[in-house]
Design an enzyme around this catalytic site. Structure first.
Site, short mmCIF file in Angstrom:
data_model
loop_
_atom_site.label_atom_id
_atom_site.label_comp_id
_atom_site.label_asym_id
_atom_site.label_seq_id
_atom_site.Cartn_x
_atom_site.Cartn_y
_atom_site.Cartn_z
N ARG A 50 -8.86 10.55 3.72
CA ARG A 50 -7.55 11.17 3.54
C ARG A 50 -7.71 12.63 3.15
O ARG A 50 -8.72 13.02 2.54
CB ARG A 50 -6.74 10.41 2.49
CG ARG A 50 -6.42 8.96 2.83
CD ARG A 50 -5.39 8.79 3.95
NE ARG A 50 -4.10 9.30 3.60
CZ ARG A 50 -3.15 8.62 2.96
NH1 ARG A 50 -3.36 7.37 2.60
NH2 ARG A 50 -2.00 9.19 2.68
N PRO A 76 3.00 0.31 -5.51
CA PRO A 76 4.15 1.17 -5.23
C PRO A 76 4.27 1.59 -3.77
O PRO A 76 3.28 1.90 -3.11
CB PRO A 76 3.91 2.39 -6.11
CG PRO A 76 2.93 1.99 -7.12
CD PRO A 76 2.14 0.86 -6.56
N ASN A 77 5.50 1.61 -3.34
CA ASN A 77 5.92 2.13 -2.04
C ASN A 77 5.54 1.25 -0.85
O ASN A 77 5.92 1.56 0.28
CB ASN A 77 5.41 3.56 -1.81
CG ASN A 77 5.90 4.50 -2.88
OD1 ASN A 77 7.08 4.52 -3.21
ND2 ASN A 77 4.99 5.28 -3.45
N ARG A 135 7.41 4.24 6.22
CA ARG A 135 6.73 5.34 5.54
C ARG A 135 5.48 5.76 6.31
O ARG A 135 4.59 4.96 6.54
CB ARG A 135 6.33 4.89 4.14
CG ARG A 135 5.52 5.90 3.39
CD ARG A 135 5.05 5.33 2.06
NE ARG A 135 4.20 6.31 1.41
CZ ARG A 135 3.11 6.01 0.75
NH1 ARG A 135 2.73 4.75 0.63
NH2 ARG A 135 2.39 6.95 0.20
N ARG A 155 -7.46 10.76 -3.51
CA ARG A 155 -7.24 9.40 -2.98
C ARG A 155 -8.53 8.60 -2.84
O ARG A 155 -8.50 7.38 -2.77
CB ARG A 155 -6.52 9.45 -1.64
CG ARG A 155 -5.09 9.89 -1.73
CD ARG A 155 -4.42 9.71 -0.37
NE ARG A 155 -3.08 10.23 -0.36
CZ ARG A 155 -2.00 9.55 -0.75
NH1 ARG A 155 -2.11 8.32 -1.19
NH2 ARG A 155 -0.82 10.11 -0.69
N GLU A 178 -10.06 -5.54 -3.27
CA GLU A 178 -9.16 -4.39 -3.22
C GLU A 178 -8.99 -4.01 -1.75
O GLU A 178 -9.98 -3.84 -1.03
CB GLU A 178 -9.77 -3.23 -4.01
CG GLU A 178 -8.93 -1.99 -4.03
CD GLU A 178 -9.54 -0.86 -4.85
OE1 GLU A 178 -8.93 0.22 -4.89
OE2 GLU A 178 -10.64 -1.04 -5.44
N ASP A 198 -7.41 -2.60 -16.63
CA ASP A 198 -7.80 -3.47 -17.74
C ASP A 198 -7.41 -4.92 -17.47
O ASP A 198 -8.17 -5.84 -17.77
CB ASP A 198 -7.15 -2.99 -19.04
CG ASP A 198 -7.84 -1.77 -19.63
OD1 ASP A 198 -8.98 -1.46 -19.23
OD2 ASP A 198 -7.21 -1.11 -20.49
N TYR A 203 0.08 4.53 8.14
CA TYR A 203 0.15 3.13 7.74
C TYR A 203 0.57 2.18 8.85
O TYR A 203 0.57 0.96 8.65
CB TYR A 203 1.11 2.98 6.54
CG TYR A 203 0.67 3.78 5.35
CD1 TYR A 203 -0.44 3.40 4.61
CD2 TYR A 203 1.34 4.94 4.97
CE1 TYR A 203 -0.87 4.14 3.52
CE2 TYR A 203 0.93 5.68 3.88
CZ TYR A 203 -0.19 5.28 3.16
OH TYR A 203 -0.61 6.02 2.09
N ASN A 206 -3.64 -4.56 -3.18
CA ASN A 206 -3.50 -3.22 -2.65
C ASN A 206 -2.76 -2.46 -3.75
O ASN A 206 -1.54 -2.50 -3.84
CB ASN A 206 -2.71 -3.19 -1.35
CG ASN A 206 -2.62 -1.80 -0.77
OD1 ASN A 206 -2.83 -0.81 -1.47
ND2 ASN A 206 -2.29 -1.71 0.51
N ALA A 215 -0.66 3.57 -5.17
CA ALA A 215 -0.77 4.69 -6.11
C ALA A 215 -1.22 4.27 -7.50
O ALA A 215 -1.68 5.13 -8.27
CB ALA A 215 0.56 5.45 -6.17
N HIS A 222 -7.03 -1.38 1.04
CA HIS A 222 -6.25 -0.17 1.35
C HIS A 222 -6.07 -0.11 2.86
O HIS A 222 -7.05 -0.28 3.61
CB HIS A 222 -6.96 1.09 0.85
CG HIS A 222 -7.07 1.14 -0.63
ND1 HIS A 222 -6.05 1.59 -1.43
CD2 HIS A 222 -8.07 0.76 -1.46
CE1 HIS A 222 -6.41 1.50 -2.69
NE2 HIS A 222 -7.64 0.99 -2.73
N ILE A 223 -4.85 0.10 3.30
CA ILE A 223 -4.55 0.12 4.73
C ILE A 223 -5.23 1.30 5.40
O ILE A 223 -5.85 1.16 6.45
CB ILE A 223 -3.02 0.14 4.93
CG1 ILE A 223 -2.41 -1.16 4.40
CG2 ILE A 223 -2.67 0.36 6.41
CD1 ILE A 223 -0.91 -1.15 4.27
N SER A 224 -5.12 2.48 4.79
CA SER A 224 -5.79 3.66 5.33
C SER A 224 -7.18 3.77 4.72
O SER A 224 -7.48 3.14 3.70
CB SER A 224 -4.97 4.92 5.02
OG SER A 224 -5.00 5.19 3.63
#
Length: 147
Positions: free
Chosen positions: A109, A12-13, A20, A114, A100, A89, A25, A76, A79, A102-104
């Site tokens: 955070r 998402p997003n 954003r 998070r 996995e 699952d 980011y 990624n 959320a 994650h940019i940040s």
């Protein structure tokens, strides 16, 4: 001979990358990330399936496609990391390596929640806090594993 397939899946997003919260980011767009991933995948001899969704059921559908036969998954979850049990699952059913991304740095955070991604328990490894370059590193790692 068909090229092995890598999936790069975005939650998402992430379609709003570049707009954003650029202080967190950066200014790179998702289209830029896709181009970078395609270049990495091409140079490693992979076919790339690159997707983004705000809908949990779409993410699960792509994971079901990747479940058998994919050379690897870069995800990624955004959320979905914090409440996406059905995605978790689906990830557990995948036979290929999963990275996995994650940019940040989710562990630095302000919001403590998070730092606790559900997806980590299903992933082979995690890259967090290296910006969009984490995607390229993930693809290189999967290429090395496929070796």
């Amino acid at each position: 001979m068909a090229k092995p397939v890598l999936f790069v899946l975005n939650g998402p997003n992430l379609e709003l990358l570049g707009e954003r919260e650029p202080e967190i980011y950066g200014s790179t767009t998702l289209a830029d990330v896709e181009a970078m991933c395609r270049a990495e995948a091409d140079s490693a001899g992979f076919e790339l399936r690159f997707h983004q969704t705000n809908a949990e059921h779409e993410m699960i559908g792509w994971l079901h496609e990747a479940r058998k036969g994919a050379a690897g998954i870069v995800i990624n979850p955004a959320a979905f990391s914090y409440a996406g049990y059905p995605i978790f699952d689906a990830l557990k059913m995948c036979a290929c390596p999963i990275v996995e991304v994650h940019i940040s740095n989710i562990h630095r955070r302000d919001e403590a929640w998070r730092a606790h991604s559900l997806m980590t328990a299903a992933a082979t490894g995690m890259i967090t806090g290296l910006g969009v370059h984490g995607y390229a590193l993930a693809i290189r790692h999967l290429a090395q594993l496929a070796g």
